[in-house]
Scaffold this motif. Sequence first.
Motif, PDB file in Angstrom:
ATOM      1  N   LEU A   6     -25.576 -33.714 -37.107  1.00 38.82           N
ATOM      2  CA  LEU A   6     -25.670 -34.351 -35.792  1.00 38.82           C
ATOM      3  C   LEU A   6     -25.671 -35.870 -35.907  1.00 38.82           C
ATOM      4  O   LEU A   6     -25.098 -36.568 -35.064  1.00 38.82           O
ATOM      5  CB  LEU A   6     -26.947 -33.905 -35.071  1.00 38.82           C
ATOM      6  CG  LEU A   6     -26.969 -32.520 -34.432  1.00 38.82           C
ATOM      7  CD1 LEU A   6     -28.230 -32.369 -33.571  1.00 38.82           C
ATOM      8  CD2 LEU A   6     -25.742 -32.272 -33.579  1.00 38.82           C
TER       9      LEU A   6
ATOM     10  N   LYS B   2     -29.489 -35.534 -28.673  1.00 36.01           N
ATOM     11  CA  LYS B   2     -29.847 -34.915 -29.949  1.00 36.01           C
ATOM     12  C   LYS B   2     -29.198 -35.652 -31.119  1.00 36.01           C
ATOM     13  O   LYS B   2     -29.845 -35.904 -32.151  1.00 36.01           O
ATOM     14  CB  LYS B   2     -29.415 -33.444 -29.966  1.00 36.01           C
ATOM     15  CG  LYS B   2     -30.164 -32.552 -29.003  1.00 36.01           C
ATOM     16  CD  LYS B   2     -29.659 -31.115 -29.118  1.00 36.01           C
ATOM     17  CE  LYS B   2     -30.371 -30.183 -28.150  1.00 36.01           C
ATOM     18  NZ  LYS B   2     -29.889 -28.788 -28.285  1.00 36.01           N
ATOM     19  N   CYS B   3     -27.943 -36.011 -30.957  1.00 38.63           N
ATOM     20  CA  CYS B   3     -27.247 -36.742 -32.025  1.00 38.63           C
ATOM     21  C   CYS B   3     -27.886 -38.099 -32.282  1.00 38.63           C
ATOM     22  O   CYS B   3     -28.075 -38.511 -33.442  1.00 38.63           O
ATOM     23  CB  CYS B   3     -25.777 -36.925 -31.662  1.00 38.63           C
ATOM     24  SG  CYS B   3     -24.809 -35.395 -31.613  1.00 38.63           S
TER      25      CYS B   3
ATOM     26  N   SER C   5     -29.583 -33.911 -23.650  1.00 41.52           N
ATOM     27  CA  SER C   5     -28.151 -33.671 -23.847  1.00 41.52           C
ATOM     28  C   SER C   5     -27.813 -33.565 -25.327  1.00 41.52           C
ATOM     29  O   SER C   5     -28.617 -33.918 -26.209  1.00 41.52           O
ATOM     30  CB  SER C   5     -27.340 -34.812 -23.229  1.00 41.52           C
ATOM     31  OG  SER C   5     -27.525 -36.014 -23.980  1.00 41.52           O
ATOM     32  N   GLU C   6     -26.603 -33.120 -25.598  1.00 40.99           N
ATOM     33  CA  GLU C   6     -26.149 -33.037 -26.976  1.00 40.99           C
ATOM     34  C   GLU C   6     -26.083 -34.428 -27.605  1.00 40.99           C
ATOM     35  O   GLU C   6     -26.390 -34.599 -28.794  1.00 40.99           O
ATOM     36  CB  GLU C   6     -24.785 -32.359 -27.035  1.00 40.99           C
ATOM     37  CG  GLU C   6     -24.346 -31.944 -28.428  1.00 40.99           C
ATOM     38  CD  GLU C   6     -25.232 -30.864 -29.037  1.00 40.99           C
ATOM     39  OE1 GLU C   6     -25.267 -30.768 -30.281  1.00 40.99           O
ATOM     40  OE2 GLU C   6     -25.905 -30.130 -28.279  1.00 40.99           O
TER      41      GLU C   6
END
Length: 347
Positions: free
Chosen positions: A186, A236-237, A232-233
């Motif tokens: 990620l 997370k990243c 959101s994705e």
Amino acid sequence: MLILGLETSCDETGVALYDTERGLLADALFSQVDIHVEYGGVVPELASRDHIRKTLPLVEEVLAQAGCDAAAIDGVAYTAGPGLVGALMVGATLARALAWGWGVPALGVHHMEGHLLAPMLEDEHPEYPFVALLVSGGHTQLVRVDGIGQYRILGESLDDAAGEAFDKAAKMLGLPYPGGPHIARLARQGTPGRFTFPRPMVNRPGLDFSFSGLKTYTLNTVADCREARELSEQDKCDIALAFEEAVVATLVIKCRRALRQEALDTLVIAGGVSANHKLREQLATALSREGGRVFYPAPRFCTDNGAMIAYAGAQRLQAGQLDEVAAPVRPRWPMEELPPLVAVGAG
């Protein structure tokens, strides 16, 4: 001297054959990740049961790989600790039974000494003395190494190990176990500079580590994102990147400090976290500017494996060390208690 090595300290079953003249002849590894992933961590009873199922078939596989008959084996090395007591007992029981049946000596090996010596399996390996960073799910230690069994702990984690912190941060982000590879994946998509996490204990003297505060900071950041909107994705990243950067920067700072303190220019890094690409890149850059060198095991020998146990056991068995009749496994085993290696015939 041909040594069979068994590794069963946690959630990986490793078996290898090492020859003191020809090097590593064969090795095999079975990972239990698929068994434990649904629980978010290692379940000790399940780990022990799977070692029972897998260890002997892996021994047979390794012997077949090497084209070796059991009669050629000169000794059996196994992980005696530290680790999960049930898992350790599986490997110890099988190793001693095989050694007794074959009429050869057995020797319990320290798991972290195996990791520390894993770079010696490579064609290009370090010379003593050096500083070693042992960094895994259960340990984060800086060690001065003057020879096999000549260890002085310079610093260690006061709470969570770095690998454990990766696992817990991954769980907060909804990522599977083990967390390190998923955090790193990620992080490659993260936005640099969006989050800046603290570098724990770098502004105070000494070489100890602490990652529990970083874990709490990660939890609070996740909570803040969820409060503002759904996580959101990309959130997370970005969190994964900030977390990885903080851990890597902390390890690099402490490694450089340890080398300066000990007036050495050679660093060894071993254990599962040593496979992290960002850690390798930043250490190589930092040490090259200061005329230092860093050595690692091959990627497949960064995690638990039988080759490192076979190698470490071979060095000690060749020097005449062997198990006492009632040698126990040791779930906790300070590495400084290990005897220095003394060659046979030395005064």
